[in-house]
Write a protein that holds these residues in place. Structure first.
Motif, mmCIF file in Angstrom:
data_model
loop_
_atom_site.group_PDB
_atom_site.id
_atom_site.type_symbol
_atom_site.label_atom_id
_atom_site.label_comp_id
_atom_site.label_asym_id
_atom_site.label_seq_id
_atom_site.Cartn_x
_atom_site.Cartn_y
_atom_site.Cartn_z
ATOM 1 N N UNK A 1 3.021 51.255 13.065
ATOM 2 C CA UNK A 1 4.297 52.013 13.703
ATOM 3 C C UNK A 1 4.984 52.289 12.235
ATOM 4 N N UNK A 2 5.472 53.677 12.602
ATOM 5 C CA UNK A 2 6.226 54.270 11.740
ATOM 6 C C UNK A 2 7.679 54.294 12.282
ATOM 7 N N UNK A 3 8.570 53.920 11.726
ATOM 8 C CA UNK A 3 10.132 53.971 12.116
ATOM 9 C C UNK A 3 11.187 54.751 11.569
ATOM 10 N N UNK A 4 11.570 55.908 11.945
ATOM 11 C CA UNK A 4 12.648 56.599 11.372
ATOM 12 C C UNK A 4 13.946 56.023 11.870
ATOM 13 N N UNK A 5 14.854 55.593 10.669
ATOM 14 C CA UNK A 5 16.161 55.265 10.800
ATOM 15 C C UNK A 5 17.096 56.038 10.190
ATOM 16 N N UNK A 6 18.197 56.573 11.070
ATOM 17 C CA UNK A 6 19.196 57.432 10.516
ATOM 18 C C UNK A 6 20.475 56.591 10.749
ATOM 19 N N UNK A 7 21.170 56.436 9.612
ATOM 20 C CA UNK A 7 22.427 55.766 9.557
ATOM 21 C C UNK A 7 23.488 56.739 9.145
ATOM 22 N N UNK A 8 24.249 57.020 10.140
ATOM 23 C CA UNK A 8 25.417 58.400 9.631
ATOM 24 C C UNK A 8 26.994 57.936 10.283
ATOM 25 N N UNK A 9 27.741 58.678 9.611
ATOM 26 C CA UNK A 9 29.147 58.769 10.166
ATOM 27 C C UNK A 9 29.381 60.398 10.598
ATOM 28 N N UNK A 10 30.181 60.465 11.455
ATOM 29 C CA UNK A 10 30.615 61.853 11.775
ATOM 30 C C UNK A 10 31.737 61.901 12.191
ATOM 31 N N UNK B 1 7.358 64.592 10.092
ATOM 32 C CA UNK B 1 8.093 65.782 10.035
ATOM 33 C C UNK B 1 7.642 66.440 11.024
ATOM 34 N N UNK B 2 6.137 66.811 11.349
ATOM 35 C CA UNK B 2 5.813 67.763 12.185
ATOM 36 C C UNK B 2 5.975 67.293 13.683
ATOM 37 N N UNK B 3 6.434 66.068 13.932
ATOM 38 C CA UNK B 3 6.585 65.645 15.491
ATOM 39 C C UNK B 3 7.698 66.098 15.954
ATOM 40 N N UNK B 4 7.957 66.366 17.139
ATOM 41 C CA UNK B 4 9.179 66.902 18.006
ATOM 42 C C UNK B 4 10.180 66.003 17.691
ATOM 43 N N UNK B 5 9.977 64.708 17.707
ATOM 44 C CA UNK B 5 11.236 63.476 17.605
ATOM 45 C C UNK B 5 11.911 63.845 16.351
ATOM 46 N N UNK B 6 11.313 64.475 15.342
ATOM 47 C CA UNK B 6 11.931 64.607 14.027
ATOM 48 C C UNK B 6 13.006 65.946 14.305
ATOM 49 N N UNK B 7 12.807 66.779 15.127
ATOM 50 C CA UNK B 7 13.789 67.937 15.309
ATOM 51 C C UNK B 7 15.044 67.433 16.208
ATOM 52 N N UNK B 8 15.672 66.709 15.587
ATOM 53 C CA UNK B 8 16.912 66.329 16.076
ATOM 54 C C UNK B 8 18.103 66.542 15.213
ATOM 55 N N UNK B 9 18.987 67.174 15.394
ATOM 56 C CA UNK B 9 20.151 67.361 14.628
ATOM 57 C C UNK B 9 21.386 66.243 14.233
ATOM 58 N N UNK B 10 21.038 65.291 15.119
ATOM 59 C CA UNK B 10 21.957 64.008 15.181
ATOM 60 C C UNK B 10 23.477 64.480 15.248
ATOM 61 N N UNK B 11 23.934 65.544 15.901
ATOM 62 C CA UNK B 11 25.029 65.960 16.248
ATOM 63 C C UNK B 11 25.225 66.200 17.634
ATOM 64 N N UNK B 12 24.765 65.371 18.662
ATOM 65 C CA UNK B 12 24.854 65.488 19.846
ATOM 66 C C UNK B 12 23.823 66.215 20.761
ATOM 67 N N UNK B 13 23.177 66.924 20.167
ATOM 68 C CA UNK B 13 22.232 67.740 21.071
ATOM 69 C C UNK B 13 20.920 67.120 21.290
ATOM 70 N N UNK B 14 20.505 65.973 20.633
ATOM 71 C CA UNK B 14 19.398 65.218 20.841
ATOM 72 C C UNK B 14 18.215 65.890 20.148
#
Length: 172
Positions: free
Chosen positions: A163-172, A52-65
């Motif tokens: 390893x820790x892997x963050x998986x986000x599966x979404x529809x938009x 949660x504190x890692x910068x890779x977690x700061x992703x809105x997953x809406x195109x901004x990266x």
């Protein structure tokens, strides 16, 4: 290393790439971020906090990266996400959630099925711990957070691989 985690890369599976008619379920995607941690360094809750504190977690997953100083994570305000919001689930339940999400595409194109197997389901099978961020209440949703029809988030911890892997599966 950021918060004890080092970003190693990831994968992005865009369903539009595989479907003959991208309008039919073409706005589905899976984003995978993989990070390395030192073996035995933290317990699972500590690893979730580090993620949660890692910068890779700061992703809105809406195109901004990834936005290193961003205030959002997916549809949620980052400041309201805590390790306690992640519930441990077993592999079977995680697979069930993902398969039900993919279900409208009963006959997956071979390439899509192979990529999902390699990038998502094989990682689930190797994980020692799997955590799911259930849908959170309206008070956690940020100002334009309802852009996703579905937002499924899993955190996989594989201690043998470090390893820790963050998986986000979404529809938009």
């Amino acid at each position: 290393m950021d918060n004890g985690l080092a970003h190693e890369g990831g994968a992005f599976i865009n369903f539009r790439r595989y479907l003959p008619d991208p309008k039919e379920h073409g706005y589905r995607w899976v984003d995978i971020k993989q990070l390395r941690f030192s073996a035995g360094s933290l317990d699972d809750r500590g690893l979730l906090a580090a993620l949660i504190g890692h910068e890779q977690f700061r992703d809105d997953y809406a195109g901004g990266g990834v936005l290193p100083d961003g205030p959002r994570h997916g549809p949620y305000w980052l400041r309201l996400i805590t390790p306690g919001l992640y519930e441990p689930i077993n592999q079977e339940k995680a697979v069930q959630i993902l398969r039900e999400w993919v279900d409208p595409l009963r006959d997956l194109p071979t390439g899509l099925e192979a990529d999902l197997q390699r990038e998502v389901f094989d990682r689930l099978a190797a994980a020692d711990g799997t955590y799911y961020l259930s849908e959170l209440g309206d008070e956690v949703i940020h100002d334009w957070g309802r852009v996703h029809d579905y937002f499924h988030e899993f955190v996989l911890i594989d201690r043998s691989a470090g390893q820790i892997t963050l998986i986000v599966a979404a529809d938009d």
